[in-house]
Design a protein around this motif. Structure first.
Motif, PDB file in Angstrom:
ATOM      1  N   GLY A  15       0.795  -1.219   0.000  1.00  0.00           N
ATOM      2  CA  GLY A  15       0.000   0.000   0.000  1.00  0.00           C
ATOM      3  C   GLY A  15       0.826   1.266   0.000  1.00  0.00           C
ATOM      4  O   GLY A  15       0.294   2.362  -0.228  1.00  0.00           O
ATOM      5  N   ARG A  67      -1.244   2.499 -11.239  1.00  0.00           N
ATOM      6  CA  ARG A  67      -0.521   2.597  -9.961  1.00  0.00           C
ATOM      7  C   ARG A  67       0.852   3.246 -10.113  1.00  0.00           C
ATOM      8  O   ARG A  67       1.326   3.912  -9.197  1.00  0.00           O
ATOM      9  CB  ARG A  67      -0.344   1.200  -9.354  1.00  0.00           C
ATOM     10  N   SER A  85       0.533   2.423  -4.267  1.00  0.00           N
ATOM     11  CA  SER A  85      -0.289   1.237  -3.973  1.00  0.00           C
ATOM     12  C   SER A  85       0.500  -0.039  -4.221  1.00  0.00           C
ATOM     13  O   SER A  85       0.009  -0.975  -4.874  1.00  0.00           O
ATOM     14  CB  SER A  85      -1.567   1.255  -4.823  1.00  0.00           C
ATOM     15  N   LYS A  87       2.316  -3.596  -4.068  1.00  0.00           N
ATOM     16  CA  LYS A  87       1.885  -4.926  -3.653  1.00  0.00           C
ATOM     17  C   LYS A  87       3.101  -5.822  -3.494  1.00  0.00           C
ATOM     18  O   LYS A  87       4.144  -5.572  -4.115  1.00  0.00           O
ATOM     19  CB  LYS A  87       0.974  -5.526  -4.723  1.00  0.00           C
TER      20      LYS A  87
END
Length: 123
Positions: A15, A67, A85, A87
């Protein structure tokens, strides 16, 4: 002598955000397609994003679209990859690269490479 010197990267929680930089010397980033690739453990090097020569296209991989943002500072002759964001699947070594052709996705066509920088995203 062409050099692509990368900075940025590191460890971030899922995040979070990171920004990678690629400072070029010996070439003008406006005259090359400048791209970012990633090599994750157990996988081949894969295309992430690219920005074309002056006025050219910007392309993203499916996973990066929405993103990540690739940009260029012409005055500093530097290319950036802003990653938001993040991951765990984004974990890997990120490389910037320069290419005189428009084979954006094909890493074989790229002439010059940065030293790579590790990005680790923890869950």
């Amino acid at each position: 002598q062409v050099q692509l010197v990368q900075s940025g990267g590191g460890l971030v929680q899922a995040g979070g955000s990171l920004r990678l930089s690629c400072a070029a010397s010996g070439l003008k980033v406006t005259k090359y397609v400048m791209a970012w690739f990633r090599r994750s453990q157990g996988k081949e090097r894969e295309f992430v994003a690219a920005i074309g020569w002056s006025g050219g296209s910007i392309l993203y991989s499916t996973s990066a679209k929405g993103r990540f943002t690739v940009s260029r500072d012409n005055a500093k002759n530097t290319v950036f990859l802003q990653m938001n964001s993040l991951k765990p699947d984004d974990t890997g070594v990120y490389y910037c690269a320069a290419d005189r052709t428009d084979n954006y996705h094909d890493d074989v066509s790229y002439d010059y490479w940065g030293q790579g920088t590790q990005v680790t995203v923890s869950s």
